[in-house]
Write an enzyme that holds these catalytic residues in place. Sequence first.
Site, short mmCIF file in Angstrom:
data_model
loop_
_atom_site.label_atom_id
_atom_site.label_comp_id
_atom_site.label_asym_id
_atom_site.label_seq_id
_atom_site.Cartn_x
_atom_site.Cartn_y
_atom_site.Cartn_z
N CYS A 97 0.80 -1.22 0.00
CA CYS A 97 0.00 0.00 0.00
C CYS A 97 0.85 1.28 0.00
O CYS A 97 1.43 1.59 -1.03
CB CYS A 97 -1.00 -0.06 1.15
SG CYS A 97 -2.43 0.98 0.88
N ARG A 130 -12.53 6.36 -1.52
CA ARG A 130 -11.58 5.50 -0.84
C ARG A 130 -11.92 4.03 -1.16
O ARG A 130 -13.10 3.66 -1.18
CB ARG A 130 -11.68 5.75 0.67
CG ARG A 130 -10.37 5.56 1.34
CD ARG A 130 -10.27 6.04 2.75
NE ARG A 130 -9.05 5.43 3.29
CZ ARG A 130 -7.83 5.88 3.06
NH1 ARG A 130 -7.64 6.98 2.36
NH2 ARG A 130 -6.78 5.26 3.56
N HIS A 194 -3.43 -5.67 2.46
CA HIS A 194 -3.12 -5.90 3.87
C HIS A 194 -3.77 -7.24 4.22
O HIS A 194 -4.34 -7.90 3.36
CB HIS A 194 -3.75 -4.80 4.73
CG HIS A 194 -3.30 -3.42 4.39
ND1 HIS A 194 -2.12 -2.88 4.84
CD2 HIS A 194 -3.89 -2.44 3.66
CE1 HIS A 194 -2.01 -1.63 4.40
NE2 HIS A 194 -3.06 -1.34 3.68
N1 GLN Z 1 -1.92 6.83 2.19
C1 GLN Z 1 -2.12 5.94 1.10
C2 GLN Z 1 -3.49 6.03 0.46
O1 GLN Z 1 -4.46 6.34 1.11
C3 GLN Z 1 -1.82 4.52 1.53
C4 GLN Z 1 -2.80 3.98 2.56
C5 GLN Z 1 -2.38 2.66 3.17
O2 GLN Z 1 -1.20 2.34 3.22
N2 GLN Z 1 -3.32 1.90 3.69
O3 GLN Z 1 -3.62 5.79 -0.72
#
Ligand code: GLN
Length: 239
Positions: A97, A130, A194
Amino acid sequence: MDGGSSSALRIVWLYPDLLSTYGDRGNLLILVRRAQVRGLAVEAIEVRSDQAVPADGDIYLLGGGEDGPQALAAQRLAADGGLHRAIDRGAAVLAICAGYQLLGRSFFAKGAKYPGLELLDLDSDRGPSRAVGELVGEPDPALGLPTITGFENHGGRTHLGPGVRPLARVSAGIGNDGTTEGAWRDKIVGTYMHGPALARNPALADLVLGWATGAQLTPVDDTWPGRLRSERLGAVRTG
Ligand code: GLN
C-alpha cells in the site's frame, strides 16, 4: 543469498514507526516462520526511520501508512539510499500500500504530489473514493500463484508503466484502478493487500523466499492458511 557477514537469511522490516498498518508486521512473522520450517537460519532486522538502512539484507519489507508518515518515509528512504543499494545487489522486496506507492515515481499525500523512489515504473494519484474492503485477484500466470486475497484501504490509484507487470487482475475490489492490482519486476513486488498479505497468501511468501534464497522450497502444512483463505474468499462470494 548474497555473501555478506552472516549465512542467515536477513529479512529487513523497514520503518515500523511510520509504515505498519492493518497487521502488516505479520508479513515479517510469516516469512521468518516459513523460512525456519525449511531449516533456514533467519535474522529479522527492524529498522526505524531514524536509523540507517543496511544494504546487505536479502528481503526488505515495507508496510502501509497514513499520508503524512508515507511522505516522510519516502523522503528518508531517498536520502538514505540503502534500499536502492540493496536492490542493486539483488535483494527481494515486498511492499504494501503506502510502501508500494512510494516505490513508484510519484504519489499523492495530503493533497500534494511527492516524488517516489523510482524503483517501480508507476505513478499514483487520488481516486474518486476510498477503496475499502476485500480485494481478490487472479495473479500474473508467470508467477505461478493461486488467487490472491487481501484487505485494502487506500485513497490512491496506481497507474503502471511498461517497466512493470501487474501482480493480478482484479476480480473483487479496486487494487490499482479496478482492473489490475499490484505490480512486480525482477524480485520486487508491490500490492495493496493488507490482511496481512502473506498470512492470506502463503504462496506469495514462498515466491519472495524463493527469490531471496534461489532455493526450491519444500511444501509445508498450509491447513490453517487454507482455512483463512477459504473463509475470506467465501465472504467475498457471498457478500
Ligand atoms: N496513504 C495511502 C493512500 O491512502 C496509503 C494507505 C495505506 O497504506 N493503507 O492511498
